[in-house]
Design a protein around this motif. Structure first.
Motif, PDB file in Angstrom:
ATOM      1  N   SER A 160       0.820  -1.224   0.000  1.00 44.32           N
ATOM      2  CA  SER A 160       0.000   0.000   0.000  1.00 44.32           C
ATOM      3  C   SER A 160       0.850   1.270   0.000  1.00 44.32           C
ATOM      4  O   SER A 160       0.329   2.369  -0.114  1.00 44.32           O
ATOM      5  CB  SER A 160      -0.901   0.016   1.226  1.00 44.32           C
ATOM      6  OG  SER A 160      -0.119   0.268   2.376  1.00 44.32           O
ATOM      7  N   PHE A 199       2.627   2.287   2.533  1.00 40.16           N
ATOM      8  CA  PHE A 199       2.841   2.818   3.879  1.00 40.16           C
ATOM      9  C   PHE A 199       4.267   2.525   4.338  1.00 40.16           C
ATOM     10  O   PHE A 199       4.933   3.389   4.900  1.00 40.16           O
ATOM     11  CB  PHE A 199       1.815   2.210   4.833  1.00 40.16           C
ATOM     12  CG  PHE A 199       1.944   2.695   6.249  1.00 40.16           C
ATOM     13  CD1 PHE A 199       1.579   3.994   6.579  1.00 40.16           C
ATOM     14  CD2 PHE A 199       2.435   1.869   7.243  1.00 40.16           C
ATOM     15  CE1 PHE A 199       1.714   4.454   7.885  1.00 40.16           C
ATOM     16  CE2 PHE A 199       2.570   2.330   8.555  1.00 40.16           C
ATOM     17  CZ  PHE A 199       2.209   3.629   8.864  1.00 40.16           C
ATOM     18  N   ARG A 230       5.174   7.023  -7.100  1.00 43.82           N
ATOM     19  CA  ARG A 230       4.299   6.739  -5.953  1.00 43.82           C
ATOM     20  C   ARG A 230       2.857   7.201  -6.180  1.00 43.82           C
ATOM     21  O   ARG A 230       1.914   6.447  -5.984  1.00 43.82           O
ATOM     22  CB  ARG A 230       4.905   7.445  -4.730  1.00 43.82           C
ATOM     23  CG  ARG A 230       4.192   7.190  -3.444  1.00 43.82           C
ATOM     24  CD  ARG A 230       4.877   7.944  -2.317  1.00 43.82           C
ATOM     25  NE  ARG A 230       4.014   7.942  -1.151  1.00 43.82           N
ATOM     26  CZ  ARG A 230       3.939   6.941  -0.280  1.00 43.82           C
ATOM     27  NH1 ARG A 230       4.684   5.863  -0.466  1.00 43.82           N
ATOM     28  NH2 ARG A 230       3.111   6.993   0.739  1.00 43.82           N
ATOM     29  N   LEU A 255      -0.388   4.875  -6.322  1.00 40.28           N
ATOM     30  CA  LEU A 255      -1.370   4.960  -5.222  1.00 40.28           C
ATOM     31  C   LEU A 255      -2.741   5.442  -5.709  1.00 40.28           C
ATOM     32  O   LEU A 255      -3.756   5.172  -5.086  1.00 40.28           O
ATOM     33  CB  LEU A 255      -0.857   5.897  -4.116  1.00 40.28           C
ATOM     34  CG  LEU A 255       0.338   5.350  -3.318  1.00 40.28           C
ATOM     35  CD1 LEU A 255       0.745   6.325  -2.228  1.00 40.28           C
ATOM     36  CD2 LEU A 255       0.000   3.999  -2.694  1.00 40.28           C
ATOM     37  N   GLY A 305      -9.435   2.224   9.937  1.00 35.32           N
ATOM     38  CA  GLY A 305      -8.800   3.482   9.548  1.00 35.32           C
ATOM     39  C   GLY A 305      -9.776   4.569   9.153  1.00 35.32           C
ATOM     40  O   GLY A 305      -9.564   5.301   8.190  1.00 35.32           O
ATOM     41  N   TYR A 316     -12.118   7.995  10.502  1.00 35.98           N
ATOM     42  CA  TYR A 316     -12.048   9.048  11.519  1.00 35.98           C
ATOM     43  C   TYR A 316     -13.333   9.059  12.331  1.00 35.98           C
ATOM     44  O   TYR A 316     -14.405   9.313  11.780  1.00 35.98           O
ATOM     45  CB  TYR A 316     -11.844  10.408  10.860  1.00 35.98           C
ATOM     46  CG  TYR A 316     -10.498  10.529  10.206  1.00 35.98           C
ATOM     47  CD1 TYR A 316      -9.395  10.918  10.946  1.00 35.98           C
ATOM     48  CD2 TYR A 316     -10.322  10.239   8.860  1.00 35.98           C
ATOM     49  CE1 TYR A 316      -8.144  11.007  10.362  1.00 35.98           C
ATOM     50  CE2 TYR A 316      -9.076  10.328   8.259  1.00 35.98           C
ATOM     51  CZ  TYR A 316      -7.994  10.709   9.021  1.00 35.98           C
ATOM     52  OH  TYR A 316      -6.771  10.795   8.451  1.00 35.98           O
ATOM     53  N   LYS A 345      -8.053  11.284  -3.256  1.00 34.55           N
ATOM     54  CA  LYS A 345      -7.801  10.560  -4.501  1.00 34.55           C
ATOM     55  C   LYS A 345      -7.991  11.454  -5.728  1.00 34.55           C
ATOM     56  O   LYS A 345      -7.951  10.974  -6.860  1.00 34.55           O
ATOM     57  CB  LYS A 345      -8.762   9.362  -4.606  1.00 34.55           C
ATOM     58  CG  LYS A 345      -8.492   8.268  -3.602  1.00 34.55           C
ATOM     59  CD  LYS A 345      -7.346   7.377  -4.043  1.00 34.55           C
ATOM     60  CE  LYS A 345      -7.261   6.143  -3.155  1.00 34.55           C
ATOM     61  NZ  LYS A 345      -6.025   5.413  -3.357  1.00 34.55           N
ATOM     62  N   ASN A 402      -5.707   4.649  14.002  1.00 33.38           N
ATOM     63  CA  ASN A 402      -5.143   3.832  12.930  1.00 33.38           C
ATOM     64  C   ASN A 402      -5.390   4.424  11.541  1.00 33.38           C
ATOM     65  O   ASN A 402      -5.465   3.703  10.560  1.00 33.38           O
ATOM     66  CB  ASN A 402      -5.781   2.443  12.984  1.00 33.38           C
ATOM     67  CG  ASN A 402      -4.724   1.392  13.117  1.00 33.38           C
ATOM     68  OD1 ASN A 402      -3.527   1.722  13.102  1.00 33.38           O
ATOM     69  ND2 ASN A 402      -5.123   0.147  13.227  1.00 33.38           N
ATOM     70  N   THR A 403      -5.588   5.688  11.488  1.00 32.41           N
ATOM     71  CA  THR A 403      -5.910   6.315  10.201  1.00 32.41           C
ATOM     72  C   THR A 403      -4.650   6.717   9.447  1.00 32.41           C
ATOM     73  O   THR A 403      -4.729   7.020   8.265  1.00 32.41           O
ATOM     74  CB  THR A 403      -6.781   7.565  10.410  1.00 32.41           C
ATOM     75  OG1 THR A 403      -6.210   8.320  11.469  1.00 32.41           O
ATOM     76  CG2 THR A 403      -8.201   7.197  10.756  1.00 32.41           C
ATOM     77  N   LEU A 404      -3.517   6.738  10.175  1.00 32.48           N
ATOM     78  CA  LEU A 404      -2.292   7.174   9.514  1.00 32.48           C
ATOM     79  C   LEU A 404      -1.942   6.238   8.359  1.00 32.48           C
ATOM     80  O   LEU A 404      -1.496   6.666   7.302  1.00 32.48           O
ATOM     81  CB  LEU A 404      -1.141   7.208  10.526  1.00 32.48           C
ATOM     82  CG  LEU A 404       0.079   7.980  10.046  1.00 32.48           C
ATOM     83  CD1 LEU A 404      -0.239   9.453   9.906  1.00 32.48           C
ATOM     84  CD2 LEU A 404       1.249   7.793  10.981  1.00 32.48           C
ATOM     85  N   GLU A 405      -2.216   4.936   8.591  1.00 32.45           N
ATOM     86  CA  GLU A 405      -1.945   3.942   7.554  1.00 32.45           C
ATOM     87  C   GLU A 405      -2.686   4.286   6.263  1.00 32.45           C
ATOM     88  O   GLU A 405      -2.152   4.156   5.177  1.00 32.45           O
ATOM     89  CB  GLU A 405      -2.449   2.589   8.038  1.00 32.45           C
ATOM     90  CG  GLU A 405      -1.407   1.711   8.639  1.00 32.45           C
ATOM     91  CD  GLU A 405      -2.027   0.412   9.087  1.00 32.45           C
ATOM     92  OE1 GLU A 405      -2.190  -0.480   8.267  1.00 32.45           O
ATOM     93  OE2 GLU A 405      -2.373   0.331  10.289  1.00 32.45           O
ATOM     94  N   VAL A 406      -3.948   4.665   6.450  1.00 32.92           N
ATOM     95  CA  VAL A 406      -4.768   4.989   5.278  1.00 32.92           C
ATOM     96  C   VAL A 406      -4.284   6.297   4.657  1.00 32.92           C
ATOM     97  O   VAL A 406      -4.124   6.416   3.438  1.00 32.92           O
ATOM     98  CB  VAL A 406      -6.251   5.115   5.689  1.00 32.92           C
ATOM     99  CG1 VAL A 406      -7.110   5.521   4.504  1.00 32.92           C
ATOM    100  CG2 VAL A 406      -6.726   3.817   6.288  1.00 32.92           C
ATOM    101  N   LEU A 407      -4.029   7.251   5.515  1.00 37.72           N
ATOM    102  CA  LEU A 407      -3.665   8.596   5.030  1.00 37.72           C
ATOM    103  C   LEU A 407      -2.352   8.553   4.241  1.00 37.72           C
ATOM    104  O   LEU A 407      -2.234   9.165   3.169  1.00 37.72           O
ATOM    105  CB  LEU A 407      -3.524   9.532   6.235  1.00 37.72           C
ATOM    106  CG  LEU A 407      -3.475  11.013   5.935  1.00 37.72           C
ATOM    107  CD1 LEU A 407      -4.765  11.463   5.277  1.00 37.72           C
ATOM    108  CD2 LEU A 407      -3.251  11.811   7.217  1.00 37.72           C
ATOM    109  N   LEU A 408      -1.402   7.804   4.767  1.00 33.28           N
ATOM    110  CA  LEU A 408      -0.092   7.779   4.100  1.00 33.28           C
ATOM    111  C   LEU A 408      -0.097   6.865   2.877  1.00 33.28           C
ATOM    112  O   LEU A 408       0.862   6.844   2.119  1.00 33.28           O
ATOM    113  CB  LEU A 408       0.997   7.348   5.078  1.00 33.28           C
ATOM    114  CG  LEU A 408       1.222   8.270   6.280  1.00 33.28           C
ATOM    115  CD1 LEU A 408       2.449   7.831   7.062  1.00 33.28           C
ATOM    116  CD2 LEU A 408       1.385   9.711   5.852  1.00 33.28           C
ATOM    117  N   ALA A 409      -1.197   6.116   2.704  1.00 35.43           N
ATOM    118  CA  ALA A 409      -1.282   5.266   1.516  1.00 35.43           C
ATOM    119  C   ALA A 409      -2.084   5.964   0.419  1.00 35.43           C
ATOM    120  O   ALA A 409      -2.613   5.320  -0.477  1.00 35.43           O
ATOM    121  CB  ALA A 409      -1.919   3.938   1.885  1.00 35.43           C
ATOM    122  N   GLN A 410      -2.204   7.264   0.541  1.00 32.28           N
ATOM    123  CA  GLN A 410      -2.944   8.025  -0.471  1.00 32.28           C
ATOM    124  C   GLN A 410      -1.954   8.750  -1.382  1.00 32.28           C
ATOM    125  O   GLN A 410      -0.817   9.006  -0.978  1.00 32.28           O
ATOM    126  CB  GLN A 410      -3.861   9.061   0.204  1.00 32.28           C
ATOM    127  CG  GLN A 410      -4.860   8.487   1.177  1.00 32.28           C
ATOM    128  CD  GLN A 410      -5.788   7.463   0.544  1.00 32.28           C
ATOM    129  OE1 GLN A 410      -6.142   7.580  -0.626  1.00 32.28           O
ATOM    130  NE2 GLN A 410      -6.139   6.440   1.303  1.00 32.28           N
TER     131      GLN A 410
END
Lengths: 237, 244, 621
Positions: free
Chosen positions: A48, A50, A69, A73, A84, A86, A102, B82-90
């Motif tokens: 992903s 990360f 990247r 992505l 994940g 909010y 996106k 656990n949102t950092l994982e999602v955020l940084l995968a954008q």
């Protein structure tokens, strides 16, 4: 096509992934199996974007994840195990934020959102704060967020964890459908899920890819013709 | 694209502030604190300065206490949920994320600062003020608050939970805003020219006083801009560090 | 393991790199970038264009030493703030001077060489206004030859004059000559004393003139001639001048002399000393008449539009005879350059008819809504009494005249017979040799202490006194014009807005509520006191007053005491209301405004949130 070449990743001084190689094609639902601590989540995080692998590369349609990247992505989405999302946002706010991340235009957003709200049955909760949602809704909201951009690769970490049987069935059907055209990579412990959805199985043990086959072939490993027995046989329990 | 991403992150963080009640509490606490200090910590009634100096002189101190509360959850909440994982995968850069978060905190600081405009208006009706000077001082105070926001956000990016983020950035902000390096240097090493110059150059309070004195030195403006830039950079590094 | 460390070390290097780079940038910028924005409305950190021009033209080196007490901030915060302002202004002088001006700061510590140095340079210790702790805050200016001038004390009250003072001293220090000024006035002692002007108890302006570059000498009013080497004569409050003085001035003008006369119908200083006003006679009327000017020595000029307030019977009224001369009444003339506001208390005025060979210019005059009043009425201090005889006219009254040209002599032969004196004085002229200049001002109080506000330091130190107006600037500028001194004069920073505090405003508001009540009681009290005085006089005239008369007087005195009590009560109520206003203000600012702001922000966010919800619902539909 998503190509994983020779990925190695260490965390906390321990090598989690050892030289992983595989290739995922469109129209496949791939199940990533492995015992706890085998490195499934780490691998997904590497895919992903990360985590940056210490060695090796991830290539999607000829584009390298590290070097291009944003391009990669843009076509890839990842939903981690814990969702994940909010908690302070409403479902709509979360989805529009994901759409903005996106870079979706208004028309794409409108179309995709309408479709996903219906397909994942989120209409009732659209104005509800995420923290007040049930686990099933949370999973679906996270999934909707990931799918808004219609990614070519969808990476899901334990997507049906905590869902009731009906929801599980519904979600599996949905992902199976999605996997007909794109790549869906799911990590799971639930063998019936593999049976129901997966076209292909990747099995990791101690950070190494030990098996890359179809569920049918996997079943043949043991006389029981059962995935669970095969899994146990391979991981050595 | 970068600006659009920054705006996206800013919008998300900015909206999230108002989802929690803490921001309203902070707004009130800041405005009340600023008023109390202005009215009672200096001779405001008998010596009303045309530049509202009595109001501005306490801003670094107040900001040092309030800003950590604004920035404490910028990163800690991302870890917690656990949102950092999602955020940084954008498909957006870490710089855009860090800048967006910082700008959101800075915007809230701006809203806080604007809350005192009513006070300015009332005093302005009653006694003659140098409104241009005051407006400039507001801008400079905003800039100062921005530098504290950036520093505080950078510090909190290294912390995993809200309390740790708050306490550590509070400590850093207070040391930065309250410690008068130049007066220490003057006290202990008055003859060392280099130390004197260095301490003066890095004295946060001194630089702020230089700005609000009416003679706003370019170097002081540059100081705060550089602090913001450096802190943002550190912030990005912190995210990289966390990721690895 | 090594991989992980390697990655982190890279990050650490990056972090350290940023820190070092930023630090270096900040440090270099602080050293190199000296520019700034002056964001103040009155451009208080910038220098006046006259100062800049002087600095650019100046060819002489001057060292400015700035003496400040160590730990001034601990002794007096306000003074420390002012010191910081002075430091910034001096830096600007240095920056604009092409290297001629060098500024250095000296921290003065008692009982050390720094204190000796400060004292030697002429800087004096003074009591800080806030807490009376003794501090040093002064400037010394030293030229290339080691000649030093000083501003002994920098009083914050003189902030508006600071640049004007510094530039003036710089130009005085670098000037080739000091003009000599002769002062003829009853306020000064005889000229034979070494420093006769120190008698000027309430004339700080004479000190100021000395500091601002004039050598001042006193002229005797019995001397029939103006000594040689005098560049100009200032006749200050001429009173019963003798024939000799008249002759001296007449001949001085015939020889091309420059004379400035500050007349006064009603001198505040004498009035303050409770001397009865019995009619003013300058003794100069013949000289003025000879120049076509009439100055009525028993009439005051009044101005209904531009005048100061006076406290009468317990309340403030606009008093037409305390004139304020503003731009409206000030002529465009080199003498008036930079003069924006003048105060004249009880001024006389001039009437003139143009004369052949003489050019007469009105320098300043009253406003359009002016009038005149016999001076004798002005000492009757009741407002109604004053206004009864006050004649309003629609003409402007000239308050200062400049007459230039060839004057005619009043005399046809010398009045001195002593051969010895005749030998000392210049020969008699019946026809003018050169063009003379006579500058007439209708009031001398404009230079008096009443219009000066001495704060820090000694009362008579010119640099400690803060002017309320441009009065001193006018006198300085007029004398510069007459003596052709060539000194740089810079307009003081304009102080358009009155300095007002929040406490003043609240107190005025509180006092305003009780004002009608207070005025009524004060009027009644005045009437009762009048009756008491009359009753007492009646009783005193009687050999045997009746019991009824005594009872009446007692009754009046009781009423007087009651009224006084009422006034005290009103004062108490005013104070109480003032305190209430302060409390309400504090509550509003500390609680009300923040709460309102929070509600406003919350409200705006709610509206936004509702819009977002509605948008979301559209997708569901």
């Amino acid at each position: 096509m998503l190509v994983v070449k020779n990925i190695t990743k260490s965390l906390g001084g321990r090598t989690i992934l050892h030289h992983i190689n595989f290739c995922l094609r469109k129209g496949e639902v791939i199940a990533l199996l492995g015992p706890n601590g085998a490195g499934k989540t780490t691998l997904m995080r590497c895919l992903s974007g990360f985590y940056t692998p210490d060695e090796g590369e991830v290539v999607l349609n000829g584009k390298n994840l590290e070097k291009q990247r944003f391009d990669v992505l843009q076509r890839l989405a990842y939903v981690p195990e814990a969702g994940g999302i909010y908690p302070d946002m409403t479902v709509y706010e979360y989805l529009s934020f994901m759409a903005e991340l996106k870079h979706l235009d208004k028309q794409q957003f409108d179309e995709n959102l309408s479709y996903l709200l219906k397909a994942l049955d989120l209409r009732e909760v659209i104005n509800q704060r995420c923290e007040t949602l049930s686990k099933g809704y949370k999973r679906r909201t996270a999934l909707a967020g990931a799918m808004l951009s219609r990614p070519e690769v969808l990476i899901l970490d334990e997507p049906t964890e905590g869902l009731d049987p009906q929801q599980k069935q519904h979600l599996r059907a949905f992902l199976k459908k999605y996997g007909r055209e794109d790549i869906v990579l799911i990590s799971t412990h639930i063998m019936e899920e593999v049976d129901a959805m997966a076209d292909r199985v990747l099995l990791i043990k101690d950070g190494k890819l030990v098996c890359d086959t179809t569920p049918e072939d996997l079943k043949k490993i043991t006389p029981d013709k059962d995935i669970e027995s095969s899994f146990c046989t391979i991981v050595g329990r | 694209m970068f600006l659009r991403d920054v705006l996206t992150c800013w919008g998300k963080e900015f909206r999230l502030y108002f989802q929690s009640r803490i921001v309203y509490l902070l707004l009130f606490v800041y405005a009340a604190m600023a008023a109390v200090f202005t009215l009672y910590a200096s001779d405001f009634y008998n010596n009303t300065a045309v530049n509202l100096y009595q109001f501005f002189r306490f801003q670094p101190g107040i900001a040092a206490m309030i800003v950590p509360a604004l920035t404490m959850r910028l990163w800690a909440d991302e870890y917690r949920h656990n949102t950092l994982e999602v955020l940084l995968a954008q498909p957006i850069s870490y710089a855009a994320i860090a800048t967006g978060k910082f700008l959101a905190a800075w915007s809230i600081a701006g809203i806080m600062l604007v809350s005192s405009a009513g006070f300015w208006l009332i005093v302005g009706v009653m006694v003659p003020l140098d409104n241009g000077w005051i407006a400039a001082n507001y801008l400079f105070t905003f800039l100062m608050a921005g530098s504290l926001c950036a520093v505080s956000a950078a510090v909190s990016a290294f912390c995993y939970n809200v309390l740790a983020a708050f306490l550590s950035s509070l400590a850093v902000c207070i040391v930065l805003a309250a410690a008068r390096f130049s007066s220490w240097a003057e006290k202990f090493m008055p003859d060392n020219l280099l130390i004197m110059q260095l301490s003066k150059a890095f004295d946060f309070g001194q630089q702020y006083n230089d700005l609000i004195s009416g003679q706003a030195r370019f170097a002081a403006v540059a100081y705060f801009v550089l602090v913001i830039g450096a802190a943002l950079w550190v912030n990005i590094i912190a995210v990289e560090y966390k990721r690895s | 393991m090594s991989l992980r460390l390697g990655k982190n070390i890279k990050l650490v290097y990056m972090g350290v790199g940023i820190a070092v780079l930023t630090a270096a940038l900040i440090f270099c910028l602080n050293l190199v970038v000296g520019g700034y924005w002056d964001v103040t409305a009155d451009d208080r950190f910038g220098l006046d264009k006259d100062t800049v021009k002087w600095l650019e033209d100046n060819k002489y080196g001057v060292n400015i030493r700035f003496y400040v007490s160590k730990d001034l901030a601990q002794k007096d915060v306000a003074l420390a703030g002012y010191a910081d302002y002075v430091r910034r202004l001096l830096a600007e002088y240095q920056r604009r001077s092409n290297g001629q001006i060098k500024v250095s700061a000296v921290e003065v510590v008692p009982f050390t060489s720094s204190q000796t140095e400060a004292e030697r340079a002429g800087v004096k210790e003074f009591a800080a206004p806030d807490n009376k702790k003794y501090v040093y805050l002064g400037l010394s200016f030293t030229d290339e030859n080691g000649r030093t001038l000083a501003i002994p004390q920098l009083a914050p009250e003189r902030r508006d004059e600071l640049e004007s003072d510094i530039t003036r001293l710089l130009s005085v220090l670098t000037a080739n000559r000091r003009p000599r000024l002769g002062i003829l006035s009853p306020y000064f002692r005889a000229a034979e004393q070494k420093n006769p002007l120190r008698y000027a108890e309430n004339l700080p302006f004479v000190d100021q003139l000395e500091t601002l570059g004039y050598d001042v000498v006193s002229l005797s009013k019995t001397s029939p001639f103006v000594p040689e080497g005098i560049d100009a004569v200032l006749v200050f409050y001429p009173l019963n001048l003798e024939e000799e003085a008249l002759y001296a001035l007449d001949q001085y003008l015939m020889w091309g002399g420059k004379v400035m006369v500050m007349m006064d119908v009603l001198a505040e200083e004498r009035f303050k000393e409770k001397e009865m006003f019995i009619g003013y006679n300058s003794g100069l009327q013949r000289l003025l008449k000879n120049a076509g000017v009439l100055y009525r020595e028993d009439v005051l000029a009044g101005d209904n539009s531009n005048s100061r307030e006076l406290m009468l019977s317990g309340h403030f009224i606009k008093y037409p005879f305390w004139l304020i001369v503003t731009n409206d009444g000030i002529a465009e003339h080199p003498v008036m350059k930079g003069t924006k506001k003048l105060f004249l208390n009880h001024s006389g005025f001039f009437e003139y008819t143009p004369q052949q060979n003489l050019r007469t210019t009105v320098l300043f005059s009253t406003g359009e809504n002016s009038g005149a009043l016999p001076a004798v009425k002005a000492i009757n201090l009741t407002y109604d009494g004053l206004l009864k005889d006050y004649l309003l006219t629609d003409k402007r009254y000239p308050l200062a005249l400049l007459i230039e040209g060839k004057f005619k002599s009043l005399f046809d032969r010398p009045i001195v017979s002593s051969a010895q004196i005749l030998a000392e004085m210049p020969p008699f002229l019946s026809l003018p040799l050169k063009e003379g200049t006579l500058l007439l001002v209708g009031d001398s109080d404009m230079a008096a202490a009443a219009l000066w506000d001495a704060k820090a330091g000694q009362k008579h130190d010119a640099f400690a006194a803060a002017t309320l107006s441009d009065n001193m600037r006018f006198i300085e500028s007029a004398l510069d014009y007459l003596t052709q001194s060539g000194y740089a004069t810079v307009a003081r920073k304009p102080d358009e807005k009155p300095r007002l505090n929040m406490s003043d405003v609240f107190y005025r508001l509180a006092a305003g509520v009780y004002q009608p009540q207070k005025k009524a009681i004060a009027d009644e009290l005045a009437e009762i006191r009048q009756q008491i005085t009359e009753a007492k006089e009646r009783l005193a005239a009687l050999a045997l007053p009746s019991a009824k008369q005594i009872k009446n007087l007692e009754e009046l005195q009781r009423t007087e005491a009651d009224k006084e009590n009422e006034l005290r009560r009103i004062a108490y109520l005013t104070e109480e209301r003032y305190q209430n206003y302060l409390s309400w203000f504090a509550v509003a600012v500390i609680g009300g405004l923040p709460l309102l702001w929070v509600l406003l922000v919350w409200g705006i966010y709610r509206i936004y949130e509702r819009r977002v919800r509605r948008r979301a619902e559209e997708y569901v539909k």
